[in-house]
Design a protein around this motif. Structure first.
Motif, mmCIF file in Angstrom:
data_model
loop_
_atom_site.group_PDB
_atom_site.id
_atom_site.type_symbol
_atom_site.label_atom_id
_atom_site.label_comp_id
_atom_site.label_asym_id
_atom_site.label_seq_id
_atom_site.Cartn_x
_atom_site.Cartn_y
_atom_site.Cartn_z
ATOM 1 N N CYS A 35 -2.904 6.890 -8.329
ATOM 2 C CA CYS A 35 -4.106 7.034 -7.498
ATOM 3 C C CYS A 35 -3.815 7.762 -6.197
ATOM 4 C CB CYS A 35 -4.708 5.660 -7.199
ATOM 5 S SG CYS A 35 -5.395 4.863 -8.653
ATOM 6 N N ALA A 84 -7.208 3.006 -5.894
ATOM 7 C CA ALA A 84 -6.241 1.902 -6.045
ATOM 8 C C ALA A 84 -6.879 0.571 -5.650
ATOM 9 C CB ALA A 84 -5.005 2.160 -5.180
ATOM 10 N N GLY A 120 -4.651 1.657 6.219
ATOM 11 C CA GLY A 120 -5.445 0.434 6.224
ATOM 12 C C GLY A 120 -5.941 -0.015 4.865
ATOM 13 N N GLY A 121 -6.145 0.933 3.949
ATOM 14 C CA GLY A 121 -6.753 0.582 2.661
ATOM 15 C C GLY A 121 -6.062 -0.577 1.961
ATOM 16 N N PRO A 122 -4.769 -0.450 1.694
ATOM 17 C CA PRO A 122 -4.101 -1.532 0.967
ATOM 18 C C PRO A 122 -4.129 -2.857 1.747
ATOM 19 C CG PRO A 122 -2.734 0.452 0.990
ATOM 20 C CD PRO A 122 -3.901 0.715 1.888
ATOM 21 N N ASP A 182 -1.540 10.057 -3.404
ATOM 22 C CA ASP A 182 -1.001 11.407 -3.589
ATOM 23 C C ASP A 182 0.321 11.429 -4.368
ATOM 24 O OD1 ASP A 182 -3.167 12.310 -2.243
ATOM 25 O OD2 ASP A 182 -2.120 12.746 -0.366
ATOM 26 N N GLU A 212 -10.847 6.831 5.078
ATOM 27 C CA GLU A 212 -10.830 6.923 6.540
ATOM 28 C C GLU A 212 -11.511 5.684 7.137
ATOM 29 O OE1 GLU A 212 -12.939 10.463 7.506
ATOM 30 O OE2 GLU A 212 -12.578 10.298 9.664
ATOM 31 N N ASP A 247 -9.163 2.892 6.881
ATOM 32 C CA ASP A 247 -8.077 3.011 7.859
ATOM 33 C C ASP A 247 -8.567 2.629 9.258
ATOM 34 O OD1 ASP A 247 -6.375 3.798 5.843
ATOM 35 O OD2 ASP A 247 -6.665 5.933 6.180
ATOM 36 N N GLY A 264 -6.976 8.084 -3.501
ATOM 37 C CA GLY A 264 -6.210 6.928 -3.023
ATOM 38 C C GLY A 264 -6.992 5.620 -3.058
HETATM 39 O O1 KG4 Z 1 -5.593 10.276 -1.956
HETATM 40 P P1 KG4 Z 1 -4.763 9.763 -0.847
HETATM 41 O O2 KG4 Z 1 -3.382 9.272 -1.151
HETATM 42 O O3 KG4 Z 1 -4.607 10.852 0.282
HETATM 43 C C1 KG4 Z 1 -5.619 11.753 0.564
HETATM 44 O O4 KG4 Z 1 -5.753 12.750 -0.180
HETATM 45 O O5 KG4 Z 1 -6.356 11.444 1.519
HETATM 46 O O6 KG4 Z 1 -5.625 8.600 -0.150
HETATM 47 C C2 KG4 Z 1 -5.145 7.880 0.919
HETATM 48 C C3 KG4 Z 1 -6.219 6.890 1.324
HETATM 49 C C4 KG4 Z 1 -5.909 6.174 2.634
HETATM 50 O O7 KG4 Z 1 -7.048 6.239 3.460
HETATM 51 C C5 KG4 Z 1 -5.624 4.753 2.194
HETATM 52 O O8 KG4 Z 1 -5.964 3.785 3.176
HETATM 53 C C6 KG4 Z 1 -6.497 4.633 0.968
HETATM 54 O O9 KG4 Z 1 -6.364 5.866 0.332
HETATM 55 N N1 KG4 Z 1 -6.058 3.553 0.063
HETATM 56 C C7 KG4 Z 1 -6.820 2.469 -0.228
HETATM 57 C C8 KG4 Z 1 -6.034 1.636 -1.065
HETATM 58 N N2 KG4 Z 1 -4.830 2.262 -1.265
HETATM 59 C C9 KG4 Z 1 -4.870 3.430 -0.574
HETATM 60 N N3 KG4 Z 1 -8.063 2.141 0.163
HETATM 61 C C10 KG4 Z 1 -8.568 0.970 -0.266
HETATM 62 N N4 KG4 Z 1 -7.871 0.111 -1.061
HETATM 63 C C11 KG4 Z 1 -6.625 0.401 -1.477
HETATM 64 N N5 KG4 Z 1 -5.956 -0.454 -2.267
#
Ligand code: KG4
Ligand code: ZN
Length: 338
Positions: A304, A277, A185-187, A306, A170, A173, A274
């Motif tokens: 990593c 990743a 936002g993460g990626p 969902d 979060e 993001d 997530g």
């Molecule tokens: O586990 P997930 O797919 O869904 C939930 O259960 O919340 O996690 C999604 C989260 C998002 O906030 C996304 O921005 C983050 O994982 N995310 C990352 C990366 N890839 C996905 N955050 C940081 N770096 C990444 N490479």
């Protein structure tokens, strides 16, 4: 080999997978809604539920077909019961219950966070290591959750640290929104950070002072730090802000996880969710952990975020021990792992 069908619809991915009871993934189909939610800067729950309704049967059919398994040959149906968005969860649950009823198969209810942990124990192209070395610690970092979980034995979890405000994903993001990098936002932050200089900007690392909560996290100050910095320094390179943000977030995650490992004398560390990743987090946890003589296990990058393979994986133990759910189970949007 018996195979389980997994179904996952807790947020914005409609996913289905077929996984053998040896943990080997035979298919793993994900229909992402990201392109739709992107326009709103985040997940809109009603839209997510409606899109799951449109996609769920197609995704299940594709997972079964790709695995060469007609539904009647599946040994059991595993589904995410929570935590997640209520309307979104209901769609997967209804699909799973219907299949279980029609084909007279057992239904297995899975906690989404336990699913994330099991991304470490299923395998896409090699025999999996279904048996974890207990006890282990798992750092779960996703869009909705950030917690350090101690597992002393199969299926037993105790949370020893958690975020007191934003989840790590979060925070990523929200930082991306501030920096106009889009959703999720993460990626995007991760990518930009690779070309930035983390040393140029110093963000404050939040410290939880209460001794009983010493492994807890706080990310909301970091997000505000990024916002204030951007306002005060419109000329700053976005890549440098991302790199400094990422370095601070990763340092908080790694420091607390390793401190918890030391306190509880745990030598096996897993990463999940997530944010697992994240390139910097993967590298930092591994190298800092290994420097202390710990075994650090990092899930396959493709598992990593969902997916339903992790959900089917987390159901294997229940399948083997005959722990099945009734067909009238309800969604649990706030289901805590521990
Ligand atoms: O586990 P997930 O797919 O869904 C939930 O259960 O919340 O996690 C999604 C989260 C998002 O906030 C996304 O921005 C983050 O994982 N995310 C990352 C990366 N890839 C996905 N955050 C940081 N770096 C990444 N490479
Ligand atoms: Zn998740």
């Amino acid at each position: 080999m018996d195979c389980l069908l997994g179904i996952e619809t807790s947020c914005d991915e409609t996913a289905a997978a077929v996984v053998g009871t040896d943990g080997v993934i035979h298919s793993n189909i994900i229909a992402t809604q990201i392109n739709t939610h992107k326009d709103y800067g985040g997940v809109i729950p009603e839209i997510a539920a409606r899109m799951h309704v449109e996609a769920v049967n197609l995704v299940i059919a594709e997972a079964l077909q790709k695995a060469g398994q007609p539904a009647r040959d599946i040994a059991a149906v595993a589904v995410t019961q929570g935590p997640g968005l209520l309307g979104a969860l209901l769609v997967g649950l209804q699909a799973a219950k219907t299949l279980a009823y029609i084909h007279q198969k057992p239904l297995i209810a899975v906690n989404h966070l336990e699913g994330h942990i099991f991304a470490n124990f299923v395998a896409l192209d090699a025999p999996s290591k279904l048996e974890a070395p207990y006890p282990f610690l798992c750092l779960i970092v996703s869009g909705g959750h950030t917690q350090i979980v101690l597992s002393p034995a199969a299926g037993v979890y105790r949370t020893v640290g958690r975020t007191i405000d934003d989840a790590a994903g979060e925070a990523y993001d929200k930082a991306a929104r501030i920096l106009k990098l889009g959703y999720p936002g993460g990626p995007a932050v991760d990518q930009a950070a690779q070309n930035g200089n983390a040393e140029k900007i110093k963000f404050t690392r939040a410290k939880i002072r209460a001794p009983e909560n010493k492994f807890d996290f706080s990310f909301s100050g970091l997000k505000t730090g990024a916002l204030n910095y951007r306002r005060a320094h419109p000329e700053a390179r976005m890549e440098d802000i991302c790199a400094a943000f990422q370095q601070t977030a990763v340092e908080m995650l790694v420091t607390n996880t390793l401190a918890a490992a030391q306190e509880y004398q745990i030598s096996n560390i897993y990463l999940a969710g997530g944010v697992a990743a994240n390139q910097t987090l993967r590298r930092a946890l591994k190298s800092a952990g290994e420097m202390r003589g710990l075994q650090v296990h990092i899930p396959d990058l493709r598992l990593c975020t969902d997916n339903a393979a992790m959900i089917a994986g987390a159901a294997i133990r229940s399948y083997k021990t005959g722990h099945f759910a009734e067909l009238n189970i309800q969604a649990k949007p706030n289901w805590e792992l521990a």
